[in-house]
Design an enzyme around this catalytic site. Structure first.
Site, PDB file in Angstrom:
ATOM      1  N   PHE A  11       0.814  -1.208   0.000  1.00  0.00           N
ATOM      2  CA  PHE A  11       0.000   0.000   0.000  1.00  0.00           C
ATOM      3  C   PHE A  11       0.856   1.270   0.000  1.00  0.00           C
ATOM      4  O   PHE A  11       0.847   2.047  -0.964  1.00  0.00           O
ATOM      5  CB  PHE A  11      -0.940  -0.049   1.219  1.00  0.00           C
ATOM      6  N   ILE A  52      11.990 -10.397   3.942  1.00  0.00           N
ATOM      7  CA  ILE A  52      13.083  -9.676   4.611  1.00  0.00           C
ATOM      8  C   ILE A  52      13.791 -10.534   5.664  1.00  0.00           C
ATOM      9  O   ILE A  52      14.889 -10.213   6.094  1.00  0.00           O
ATOM     10  CB  ILE A  52      12.602  -8.363   5.252  1.00  0.00           C
ATOM     11  N   TYR A 140       2.335  -5.757  18.390  1.00  0.00           N
ATOM     12  CA  TYR A 140       2.640  -4.987  17.177  1.00  0.00           C
ATOM     13  C   TYR A 140       3.349  -3.679  17.532  1.00  0.00           C
ATOM     14  O   TYR A 140       4.369  -3.323  16.927  1.00  0.00           O
ATOM     15  CB  TYR A 140       1.358  -4.706  16.394  1.00  0.00           C
ATOM     16  N   VAL A 183      -9.750   1.957   8.689  1.00  0.00           N
ATOM     17  CA  VAL A 183     -11.193   2.178   8.782  1.00  0.00           C
ATOM     18  C   VAL A 183     -11.740   2.862   7.532  1.00  0.00           C
ATOM     19  O   VAL A 183     -12.863   2.580   7.104  1.00  0.00           O
ATOM     20  CB  VAL A 183     -11.541   2.991  10.053  1.00  0.00           C
ATOM     21  N   ARG A 264     -14.955  -1.472  21.938  1.00  0.00           N
ATOM     22  CA  ARG A 264     -14.052  -2.620  22.032  1.00  0.00           C
ATOM     23  C   ARG A 264     -13.005  -2.356  23.104  1.00  0.00           C
ATOM     24  O   ARG A 264     -12.420  -1.268  23.166  1.00  0.00           O
ATOM     25  CB  ARG A 264     -13.383  -2.881  20.682  1.00  0.00           C
TER      26      ARG A 264
END
Length: 312
Positions: A11, A52, A140, A183, A264
């Site tokens: 992207f 990678i 992450y 989103v 959430r």
């Protein structure tokens, strides 16, 4: 200049490649095509389908001898980092170390690294500047922050220059609207399919939405500036999800059905960047407004979905 872009079929990476090619640079792409797409690859770039983490990455560097590297390749999903922490750490931490070793051994002069707003966790104050405490809420966030220390060490030990760019919420053309996409890409998909969209919470949660073309431009500017520095890349504007939905209603020309669900657990309520440092040091500033970026993104996918409908 010869620049190697990891994740150059993805992207953000593909937009960076396009801008480099347009600028007249030689470009080498390294991408394993796990989330990137071959149709995103600029035909003027040289492409290697390789991970990678692969030991053969060094062979690519020895063959191509890039002067600089823009490192976009990563495991990008929060839920994956929770379910598969070893995989997340292997790609984002060990993969980056593998890259740094290839850079060190082949004399690369500069690396620009894509970090993330996820490293900050719940904001202690707004807007978030580069001095904000780091407190990731997921693996992450940890795996994107850890390499920042390695870049500092490789500069200190081996003289390998770097610039770190911490991205806000990037959106735009070529972002995958399925799964855990941004989103905005999910909203585009829902509007074009005329399907309802679920908002978790009251919709007043805010984010800093930055257009992908502006992010790509920041990467290219960082190739020649900001050595050893960390920069937030965002608009500095706080926008609620309800406001984004309202803008899409205007762009699409109809009011989509929105369903509101419970918040959430672990979701951050408000987050946006202070981008004063990157403005001062790099001379970068966002050029695409949210309205313009949303319209470009919607019209891009509208054409794609029309072609898909014709082929069915």
């Amino acid at each position: 200049m010869k620049v190697l872009v990891t994740g150059g079929a993805g992207f953000i990476g593909s937009h960076i490649v396009d801008q480099l090619v347009e600028k007249g640079d030689q470009v080498v792409i390294v991408d394993n095509i796990s989330s990137g797409r071959k149709e995103n690859i600029n035909e003027k770039a040289r492409f290697y389908q390789i991970d990678i983490t692969d030991s053969d990455l060094l062979n690519v560097f020895e063959r191509e001898r890039p002067e600089a590297v823009i490192h976009q390749a990563a495991q990008i999903h929060v839920h994956t980092s929770v379910k598969e922490p070893m995989f997340d750490a292997t790609v984002n931490i060990l993969g980056t170390i593998n890259l740094l070793e290839a850079c060190r051994k082949t004399g690369v002069k500069k690396v620009v690294y894509a970090s993330s707003a996820a490293i900050y966790g719940n904001p202690e104050y707004l807007p978030i500047d580069e001095k904000h405490p780091v407190a990731p809420l997921s693996g992450y966030g940890v795996s994107k922050y850890t390499p920042e220390h390695y870049f500092a060490i490789y500069r200190q030990l081996y003289g390998l220059n770097y610039t770190i760019l911490r991205y806000a919420n990037v959106y735009g053309l070529r972002q995958d609207p399925r799964g855990e996409g941004g989103v905005i890409s999910i909203l585009v998909d829902k509007y074009l399919r005329r399907e309802s969209f679920t908002v978790f919470g009251d919709g007043e949660q805010t984010r800093d939405y930055i257009y992908v073309g502006d992010v790509a431009r920041a990467n290219i500017m960082a190739l020649s500036q900001g050595d050893g520095e960390v920069f937030n890349v965002g608009t500095g504007v706080s926008t609620s999800l309800n406001e984004v939905v309202k803008r899409f209603n205007e762009i699409a020309g109809y009011e989509n059905k929105v369903e509101y669900g419970p918040e959430r657990e672990g979701d951050i309520k408000h987050s946006y960047f202070n981008n004063g440092k990157i403005r001062r040091v790099l001379g970068w500033q966002p050029e695409v407004t949210l309205e313009e970026g949303l319209r470009k993104t919607y019209e891009y996918y509208q054409d794609i979905y029309r072609k898909m409908d014709k082929e069915m």
